[in-house]
Write an enzyme that holds these catalytic residues in place. Structure first.
Site, short mmCIF file in Angstrom:
data_model
loop_
_atom_site.label_atom_id
_atom_site.label_comp_id
_atom_site.label_asym_id
_atom_site.label_seq_id
_atom_site.Cartn_x
_atom_site.Cartn_y
_atom_site.Cartn_z
CB ALA A 334 -1.06 0.08 1.26
CD GLU A 336 3.47 6.53 3.04
OE1 GLU A 336 3.50 5.35 2.26
OE2 GLU A 336 4.68 6.87 3.09
CG HIS A 369 1.42 0.96 7.67
ND1 HIS A 369 2.86 0.21 8.32
CD2 HIS A 369 2.13 1.61 6.67
CE1 HIS A 369 3.88 0.58 7.59
NE2 HIS A 369 3.40 1.60 6.64
CD GLU A 370 0.31 2.43 3.65
OE1 GLU A 370 0.65 3.53 3.41
OE2 GLU A 370 0.77 1.40 3.79
ZN LIG Z 1 4.85 2.78 5.39
#
Ligand SMILES: [Zn+2]
Length: 486
Positions: A334, A336, A369-370
């Site tokens: 992924a 961000e 996390h993102e």
């Molecule tokens: Zn990261």
């Protein structure tokens, strides 16, 4: 990846030397000489390792960009020469702190000549050098624009470049995806600019510390769904060529690697577009019924992180929304991008009757996390990739810490130890384990090599130790002070 000599290697050598001292005295001198030679060779190895890194990859300019205005027109399966290319225009507003007669910036695989470049100072044109006005230095992805006169320190200039590029097929820059829907191949264009691929989409000062405000305009085919970008849509306009021009609000001041846009037929089963706390989960239309869990968790986690850090996400800039996109083709897990987070499709979609509990945890963990990056990485950014842990360490820690707090049934607190602490110990248990802050990071390969277990799990584990050591109140107020001082 270039790595240095570990302390452990030197210690082992000294221990061996101590041991050999106890042997036959006739051999002592020979052993000493052997040891000294050994150490000298090790020192030479260290020297050669350190000298391998090439600091010429760094931009090292006195120019400071403040704003970019970018127009992108993509061509998908048009069946002519333009297929899978795009037209681009960029206007960069900048000042310089010294008088200079060359503009050095990043540009990779973009096509233009000096005739496509204009430089303005208010209403006045600054001429390019007649001989050799534009040079490309491919090894370092630099373009050098040579000027007929010096730029003056402190004066604002606007550099405009009109160019063309390729919609790439290597999952970097502005790249193509496709999926099949009812037997029809559907093309879309997505972006992945971290770490060094903004330069493949628009000429730019493509290092994280050169932050600026970005205003994006995307011309998309009229039969596509509205494009998405970092910020909310500001205006749209139907063009005579069968395209629709969509302009987005200016971004917060941010690094080039966070710019993102999506040209597709993606839809959202769930989204909030009520002017406040806007969030959405976008997928290819056939998958949108698999986004319930991601949407609910995404709404919860952005609120919980804002509460924990003492800074509401939406308060940082009124142009922001927060969309999560499930991409068919994606290199990492992924990314961000501020306001437009992209994911590998399999890590965002969740079907309770078919997916395992582990996948439920993975979806929550990766969204957490993102979303953590919206503060750690986006609001506050490492000045250079040697300190990538300032982005990834915090995201690694909060991916489980905040998930455990708001979604206890997925057992993220257990995974924090198994997934991060043990992984960190394992990764660190080799002689050439790099330091968390690695100053031998300059080239694109070295940068991508530094995105590993030391930067993620070890840094996350050290942050966890600090949290446990100083306690929750001190940790929270420290993080708030750090984020507020951006
Ligand atoms: Zn990261």
């Amino acid at each position: 990846m270039v790595t240095g000599l570990s302390v452990r290697g030197v210690v082992n050598s000294i221990q061996w030397y101590t041991y050999t001292k106890q042997l036959n005295t006739n051999h002592l001198l020979i052993d000493m000489l052997r040891q000294l030679t050994h150490l000298a060779l090790l020192c030479m190895a260290v020297q050669s390792v350190y000298s391998e890194t090439d600091t010429n990859y760094r931009l090292n300019t006195t120019i400071s960009p403040s704003a970019y205005s970018i127009l992108i027109t993509p061509y998908f399966d048009t069946g002519d020469d333009k297929a899978f290319t795009f037209d681009g225009e960029v206007e960069i507003t900048f000042t310089t702190t010294t008088n200079i007669n060359t503009i050095k910036l990043h540009s990779e695989n973009l096509t233009y000549t000096s005739a496509n470049i204009t430089l303005m100072n208010g209403g006045n044109t600054v001429n390019l050098l007649e001989t050799n006005p534009l040079e490309f230095e491919d090894k370092y992805s630099f373009a050098h624009i040579n000027l007929a006169s010096e730029l003056t320190s402190g004066v604002e200039y606007i550099l405009k470049i009109v160019y063309t590029g390729t919609i790439r097929d290597d999952l970097a820059g502005f790249y193509k995806n496709y999926y099949i829907e009812n037997g029809v191949k559907k093309w879309l264009g997505a972006t992945q600019l971290e770490s060094t691929s903004a330069r493949k989409v628009f000429p730019s000062f493509d290092e994280p510390e050169y932050k600026a405000v970005f205003t994006l305009t995307i011309d998309r085919p009229a039969n596509y769904k509205p494009s998405l970008a970092n910020t909310k849509l500001q205006s749209n306009l139907s063009l005579s060529n069968g395209y629709v021009r969509e302009t987005f609000y200016p971004t917060p001041r941010m690094s080039t690697y966070l710019v993102a846009f999506l040209v597709s037929e993606f839809e959202a089963e769930h989204y909030s577009r009520n002017g406040t706390k806007e969030v959405g989960v976008f997928t290819r239309p056939e998958a949108k019924n698999q986004t319930d869990y991601a949407f609910n968790f995404a709404e919860k986690v952005v609120q919980a992180l804002g509460d924990y850090f003492g800074i509401d996400y939406y308060s940082t800039n009124s142009n922001l929304k927060l969309d999560h996109i499930a991409l068919v083709d994606f290199k990492a897990g992924a990314m961000e991008n501020w306001g437009l987070v992209t994911y590998r499709e399999s890590l965002l979609l969740y079907v309770p009757e078919e997916s395992t509990p582990y996948y439920k945890y993975r979806v929550a963990q990766i969204i957490a996390h993102e979303t953590t990056h919206m503060w750690f990485g986006n609001l506050v950014t490492c000045h250079w990739w040697s300190n990538t842990w300032l982005n990834e360490g915090f995201a690694n820690y909060f991916q489980d810490y905040i998930t455990a707090m708001i979604e206890p049934d997925v057992a993220a607190d257990d995974q924090l130890i198994i997934g991060s602490v043990y992984t960190a110990l394992d990764a660190d248990d080799v002689p050439d384990s790099p330091p968390i802050t690695n100053n031998n990071v300059n080239s694109p390969d070295e940068i991508s090599g530094h995105f590993g277990s030391i930067t993620y799990q070890k840094a996350g584990s050290v942050i966890r130790m600090i949290h446990h050591l100083i306690g929750d109140n001190a940790f929270k107020s420290g993080l708030n002070a750090y984020l507020m001082a951006k």
